[in-house]
Design a protein around this motif. Structure first.
Motif, mmCIF file in Angstrom:
data_model
loop_
_atom_site.group_PDB
_atom_site.id
_atom_site.type_symbol
_atom_site.label_atom_id
_atom_site.label_comp_id
_atom_site.label_asym_id
_atom_site.label_seq_id
_atom_site.Cartn_x
_atom_site.Cartn_y
_atom_site.Cartn_z
ATOM 1 N N ILE A 7 24.472 -20.200 -1.124
ATOM 2 C CA ILE A 7 24.170 -19.266 -2.205
ATOM 3 C C ILE A 7 24.476 -19.965 -3.518
ATOM 4 C CG2 ILE A 7 24.838 -17.105 -3.320
ATOM 5 C CD1 ILE A 7 25.474 -16.024 -0.522
ATOM 6 N N HIS A 8 23.505 -19.958 -4.414
ATOM 7 C CA HIS A 8 23.735 -20.575 -5.716
ATOM 8 C C HIS A 8 22.899 -19.889 -6.802
ATOM 9 C CE1 HIS A 8 20.237 -22.784 -4.176
ATOM 10 N NE2 HIS A 8 19.910 -22.998 -5.438
ATOM 11 N N TYR A 10 20.130 -19.878 -9.373
ATOM 12 C CA TYR A 10 18.870 -20.602 -9.543
ATOM 13 C C TYR A 10 18.803 -21.324 -10.886
ATOM 14 C CZ TYR A 10 13.864 -21.544 -9.441
ATOM 15 O OH TYR A 10 12.647 -22.159 -9.454
ATOM 16 N N TYR A 11 19.459 -20.767 -11.906
ATOM 17 C CA TYR A 11 19.455 -21.413 -13.217
ATOM 18 C C TYR A 11 20.084 -22.799 -13.172
ATOM 19 C CZ TYR A 11 17.575 -17.590 -16.006
ATOM 20 O OH TYR A 11 16.747 -16.655 -16.559
ATOM 21 N N GLU A 12 20.993 -23.049 -12.228
ATOM 22 C CA GLU A 12 21.587 -24.384 -12.109
ATOM 23 C C GLU A 12 20.506 -25.439 -11.913
ATOM 24 O OE1 GLU A 12 24.356 -24.089 -8.876
ATOM 25 O OE2 GLU A 12 25.634 -22.686 -9.957
ATOM 26 N N ASN A 13 19.543 -25.144 -11.046
ATOM 27 C CA ASN A 13 18.461 -26.090 -10.785
ATOM 28 C C ASN A 13 17.585 -26.294 -12.015
ATOM 29 O OD1 ASN A 13 19.369 -26.286 -8.186
ATOM 30 N ND2 ASN A 13 17.884 -24.859 -7.368
ATOM 31 N N LEU A 14 17.315 -25.206 -12.731
ATOM 32 C CA LEU A 14 16.495 -25.315 -13.933
ATOM 33 C C LEU A 14 17.194 -26.141 -15.005
ATOM 34 C CD1 LEU A 14 15.068 -21.683 -14.210
ATOM 35 C CD2 LEU A 14 13.967 -23.710 -13.242
ATOM 36 N N VAL A 15 18.505 -25.958 -15.129
ATOM 37 C CA VAL A 15 19.278 -26.724 -16.111
ATOM 38 C C VAL A 15 19.265 -28.203 -15.734
ATOM 39 C CG1 VAL A 15 21.607 -27.131 -17.025
ATOM 40 C CG2 VAL A 15 20.704 -24.798 -16.879
ATOM 41 N N ILE A 16 19.507 -28.520 -14.489
ATOM 42 C CA ILE A 16 19.500 -29.907 -14.027
ATOM 43 C C ILE A 16 18.127 -30.540 -14.267
ATOM 44 C CG2 ILE A 16 19.621 -31.369 -11.963
ATOM 45 C CD1 ILE A 16 21.833 -29.390 -10.981
ATOM 46 N N ALA A 17 17.064 -29.796 -13.988
ATOM 47 C CA ALA A 17 15.711 -30.320 -14.203
ATOM 48 C C ALA A 17 15.467 -30.605 -15.682
ATOM 49 C CB ALA A 17 14.676 -29.341 -13.664
ATOM 50 N N HIS A 51 17.693 -19.438 -0.746
ATOM 51 C CA HIS A 51 16.715 -20.450 -0.368
ATOM 52 C C HIS A 51 15.754 -20.711 -1.528
ATOM 53 C CE1 HIS A 51 18.121 -19.928 3.730
ATOM 54 N NE2 HIS A 51 17.935 -18.625 3.594
ATOM 55 N N GLU A 52 15.602 -21.976 -1.875
ATOM 56 C CA GLU A 52 14.691 -22.371 -2.955
ATOM 57 C C GLU A 52 13.268 -21.885 -2.695
ATOM 58 O OE1 GLU A 52 15.102 -24.022 -5.965
ATOM 59 O OE2 GLU A 52 17.223 -23.810 -5.514
ATOM 60 N N ASP A 54 12.224 -19.253 -1.395
ATOM 61 C CA ASP A 54 12.033 -17.852 -1.760
ATOM 62 C C ASP A 54 11.650 -17.725 -3.228
ATOM 63 O OD1 ASP A 54 12.653 -17.116 0.808
ATOM 64 O OD2 ASP A 54 14.730 -16.565 0.341
ATOM 65 N N MET A 55 12.330 -18.481 -4.088
ATOM 66 C CA MET A 55 12.028 -18.416 -5.514
ATOM 67 C C MET A 55 10.654 -19.009 -5.790
ATOM 68 S SD MET A 55 14.277 -16.800 -7.221
ATOM 69 C CE MET A 55 14.185 -17.295 -8.921
ATOM 70 N N ALA A 56 10.339 -20.095 -5.149
ATOM 71 C CA ALA A 56 9.053 -20.746 -5.382
ATOM 72 C C ALA A 56 7.892 -19.839 -4.971
ATOM 73 C CB ALA A 56 8.989 -22.064 -4.621
ATOM 74 N N PHE A 57 8.094 -19.088 -3.910
ATOM 75 C CA PHE A 57 7.021 -18.257 -3.382
ATOM 76 C C PHE A 57 6.907 -16.916 -4.106
ATOM 77 C CE2 PHE A 57 5.240 -15.272 -0.223
ATOM 78 C CZ PHE A 57 4.024 -15.892 -0.013
ATOM 79 N N TYR A 58 8.045 -16.291 -4.422
ATOM 80 C CA TYR A 58 8.030 -14.935 -4.953
ATOM 81 C C TYR A 58 8.138 -14.823 -6.471
ATOM 82 C CZ TYR A 58 8.530 -13.459 -0.125
ATOM 83 O OH TYR A 58 8.316 -13.259 1.205
#
Length: 88
Positions: A7-8, A10-17, A51-52, A54-58
């Motif tokens: 569980i994490h 999602y903004y963490e991934n966007l910030v890293i990107a 799960h990543e 889930d965000m990509a799909f929905y």
């Protein structure tokens, strides 16, 4: 009860990107990046996922764009804050 390790926020991934787009790791050391990450994430809402995929799909494209825009603003503000307080 244990919260799952997968569980994490999602903004963490966007910030890293966005950091990667700006080549922040080439311009600053690990301490700067860690501090900046905290400052940036504290400006953003949380969006917990498991799960990543889930965000990509929905996630609608308009919402993804809005989230990315929020990240860009938060990173800019965070970098300005870090610059203003670097000798403090």
């Amino acid at each position: 009860m244990k919260i799952s390790d997968d569980i994490h926020n999602y903004y963490e991934n966007l910030v890293i990107a966005h950091f990667s787009e700006l080549n922040i790791d080439e311009k600053h050391d690990a301490d700067y990046i860690a501090d900046l990450t905290c400052i940036v994430l504290n400006q953003l809402p949380t969006r917990y996922i498991r799960h990543e995929v889930d965000m990509a799909f929905y996630l609608p494209a308009s919402e993804r764009f809005e989230m990315e825009s929020k990240v860009k603003v938060a990173v800019q503000k965070g970098m300005e804050f870090m610059e203003a307080h670097q000798d403090s």
